[in-house]
Design an enzyme around this catalytic site. Structure first.
Site, short mmCIF file in Angstrom:
data_model
loop_
_atom_site.label_atom_id
_atom_site.label_comp_id
_atom_site.label_asym_id
_atom_site.label_seq_id
_atom_site.Cartn_x
_atom_site.Cartn_y
_atom_site.Cartn_z
N GLU A 1 11.67 29.31 -1.03
CA GLU A 1 13.05 28.91 -0.71
C GLU A 1 13.98 30.10 -0.66
OE1 GLU A 1 13.23 25.17 -3.76
OE2 GLU A 1 15.08 26.23 -3.30
N CYS B 1 20.43 34.41 -1.09
CA CYS B 1 19.68 34.36 -2.34
C CYS B 1 18.21 34.25 -1.96
CB CYS B 1 20.11 33.14 -3.16
SG CYS B 1 19.08 32.88 -4.62
N CYS C 1 6.17 31.33 -10.49
CA CYS C 1 6.65 32.22 -11.56
C CYS C 1 5.76 32.05 -12.78
CB CYS C 1 8.10 31.86 -11.89
SG CYS C 1 8.90 33.02 -13.02
N CYS D 1 10.11 29.15 -18.18
CA CYS D 1 11.35 28.68 -18.80
C CYS D 1 11.40 27.14 -18.74
CB CYS D 1 12.57 29.26 -18.09
SG CYS D 1 12.62 31.06 -18.17
N CYS E 1 13.47 25.20 -15.95
CA CYS E 1 13.32 25.67 -14.57
C CYS E 1 12.40 24.76 -13.76
CB CYS E 1 12.76 27.09 -14.59
SG CYS E 1 12.42 27.73 -12.95
N GLY F 1 10.86 33.06 -8.79
CA GLY F 1 10.12 34.22 -9.26
C GLY F 1 10.92 35.10 -10.19
N GLU F 2 10.20 35.99 -10.87
CA GLU F 2 10.82 36.97 -11.76
C GLU F 2 10.71 38.33 -11.07
OE1 GLU F 2 12.72 37.42 -14.46
OE2 GLU F 2 12.36 39.53 -14.07
N LEU G 1 20.33 34.96 -20.23
CA LEU G 1 20.29 34.94 -21.70
C LEU G 1 20.13 33.50 -22.19
CD1 LEU G 1 20.37 37.39 -23.48
CD2 LEU G 1 22.82 37.07 -23.80
N HIS G 2 21.07 32.64 -21.83
CA HIS G 2 21.01 31.20 -22.08
C HIS G 2 21.02 30.77 -23.54
CE1 HIS G 2 20.55 30.98 -17.85
NE2 HIS G 2 19.25 31.15 -17.78
N ASN H 1 21.30 22.59 -14.00
CA ASN H 1 20.86 21.61 -13.01
C ASN H 1 19.76 20.76 -13.62
OD1 ASN H 1 22.30 22.45 -10.49
ND2 ASN H 1 21.34 24.37 -11.06
N CYS I 1 17.96 26.49 -7.55
CA CYS I 1 16.81 26.83 -8.40
C CYS I 1 15.49 26.11 -8.13
CB CYS I 1 17.16 26.57 -9.85
SG CYS I 1 18.77 27.17 -10.30
N1 SAH Z 1 13.50 34.91 -12.99
C1 SAH Z 1 14.84 35.34 -12.76
C2 SAH Z 1 15.47 34.87 -11.49
C3 SAH Z 1 15.23 33.47 -11.00
S1 SAH Z 1 16.13 32.15 -11.73
C4 SAH Z 1 15.72 35.02 -13.97
O1 SAH Z 1 15.20 34.45 -14.93
O2 SAH Z 1 16.89 35.40 -13.99
C5 SAH Z 1 17.81 32.44 -11.34
C6 SAH Z 1 18.77 31.90 -12.41
O3 SAH Z 1 18.77 30.47 -12.43
C7 SAH Z 1 18.42 32.34 -13.82
O4 SAH Z 1 19.58 32.65 -14.54
C8 SAH Z 1 17.77 31.08 -14.38
O5 SAH Z 1 17.74 31.08 -15.76
C9 SAH Z 1 18.64 30.01 -13.76
N2 SAH Z 1 18.07 28.67 -13.78
C10 SAH Z 1 16.79 28.29 -13.63
N3 SAH Z 1 16.68 26.94 -13.71
C11 SAH Z 1 17.93 26.46 -13.89
C12 SAH Z 1 18.48 25.14 -14.02
N4 SAH Z 1 17.71 24.07 -14.01
N5 SAH Z 1 19.82 25.05 -14.18
C13 SAH Z 1 20.62 26.15 -14.19
N6 SAH Z 1 20.16 27.40 -14.07
C14 SAH Z 1 18.82 27.56 -13.93
#
Ligand code: SAH
Length: 351
Positions: free
Chosen positions: A100, A113, A120, A124, A127, A167-168, A223-224, A298, A341
């Site tokens: 995507e 983007c 990945c 997480c 995700c 992806g990372e 960070l989250h 999300n 995402c």
């Molecule tokens: N792997 C990388 C980039 C991809 S994700 C990273 O971890 O940053 C891009 C961003 O979307 C990251 O900040 C990730 O934590 C966030 N993200 C992933 N799933 C999400 C969700 N369900 N709601 C909000 N943000 C999300």
């Protein structure tokens, strides 16, 4: 040239070569090195047929056709938001995999983007891509062609790139760096480093390596959570790298590149969204050259995590501002087209 993408018939993808690699490829074939610039200009125009590179001799074109190809993604599906014009693309790669990308139209310029991997490994919890697993890294050409395909399809100019799709990116370091250098080339798309952002879950060793490159791209760190205990519950990578280690390396990054770090923080209802969480986060990052981006979470099917409401987000924001930390609450774009995402890819794969 070790990491070059090769097809079964060993043809080389021109879109995945750096200027130097392309130059030495030409030299080895008995051609002039400077022709690399001409080829790069054609590639940046989105040309996919070597015969359209009309300022190259017939012999050179024949040689190129025999030994190389140009990566080409196919627009598989496209959704345009009626609310804000955001466009979501599902691209099909030449091996049949899908990824995507998103086109967002901001006042400060159009932003693409893009994805850096198919799937990945980071796992997480919140995700949409995590449960689908990892397939492979994308090549530099497959990343560049996401931009070229968006330009071609939309007819728009792209000013900013965020590597924030599936992806990372730092887990595909070599290809991502090559892509960034290629997209920045004066003869290529000429997109400024300051207009490029890498988003990472915090691979400390790789951030250190990136800092050493001294390329002034933006770094966004997901960070989250305000502490390791909470972070480890939602991000397995938190068990390998502590928040302290991440902050330490972010300071090195800002020193080397003079760029401000963005900390991404998805507000999860009842998990990381209280005043106390905000204070704990603030105490760790105050005084840094940074900015916090609060993201509404999300919802992902099958995952029991909800987003914190707007009121809680505002309180969280104010608390950080009390420590003089710049904060924004991310605007949701493309809410009607599942633009966030990896959600769309998941649906496409699932049917
Ligand atoms: N792997 C990388 C980039 C991809 S994700 C990273 O971890 O940053 C891009 C961003 O979307 C990251 O900040 C990730 O934590 C966030 N993200 C992933 N799933 C999400 C969700 N369900 N709601 C909000 N943000 C999300």
């Amino acid at each position: 040239m070790g990491n070059m993408k090769e097809k079964a018939n060993t043809k080389i993808d021109l879109l995945s070569l750096s200027m130097d690699e392309l130059g030495s490829f030409l030299e080895k074939a008995g051609e002039q090195k400077y022709r690399a610039k001409q080829i790069i200009r054609w590639l940046a125009k989105g040309i996919k047929d070597i015969d359209e590179m009309t300022d190259l001799s017939k012999d050179l074109r024949r040689m190129l056709k025999e030994t190389s190809y140009i990566e080409k993604l196919e627009v598989w599906e496209r959704y345009k938001s009626k609310i804000d014009g955001t466009v979501k693309y599902i691209f099909k790669l030449s091996d049949g995999n899908i990824i995507e990308s998103v086109l967002m139209q901001y006042k400060f310029g159009n932003t693409a983007c893009i994805s850096s991997q198919i799937g990945c490994k980071m796992g997480c919890k919140f995700c949409a891509s995590a449960p689908l697993g990892f397939v492979r890294n994308l090549s530099a050409g497959e990343m560049l062609d996401q931009i070229l395909a968006i330009i071609k399809d939309s007819g728009l100019t792209i000013r900013n790139i965020v590597i924030m799709g599936i992806g990372e990116p730092l887990d595909n370091y070599e290809n991502v760096l090559k892509f960034i250098r290629n997209v920045n080339m004066a003869d290529g798309l000429n997109i400024g480093y300051r207009h490029i952002t890498i988003s990472t879950c915090g691979l400390v060793e790789k951030i250190k390596e990136l800092a050493k490159e001294k390329i002034p791209i933006n770094l966004s760190v997901s960070l989250h959570a305000p502490n390791d205990e909470k972070r480890q519950k939602i991000m397995p990578i938190g068990k390998i790298y502590s928040i302290d280690k991440i902050i330490e390396v972010c300071k090195i990054y800002t020193e080397e590149t003079k760029r401000r770090i963005t900390f991404e923080y998805a507000l999860i209802d009842g998990f990381n969204d209280t005043r106390q969480d905000a204070r704990e986060l603030a105490s760790r990052i105050k005084g840094m050259l940074c900015h916090v981006n609060l993201i509404p979470l999300n919802t992902v099917e099958g995952v029991n995590l909800k987003t914190a409401n707007r009121q809680k987000a505002e309180i969280f924001k104010k608390e950080l501002e009390n420590y003089n930390i710049p904060v924004t609450i991310r605007r949701e774009l493309g809410a009607d087209i599942e633009a966030a995402c990896g959600q769309l890819r998941r649906r496409v794969i699932g049917r």
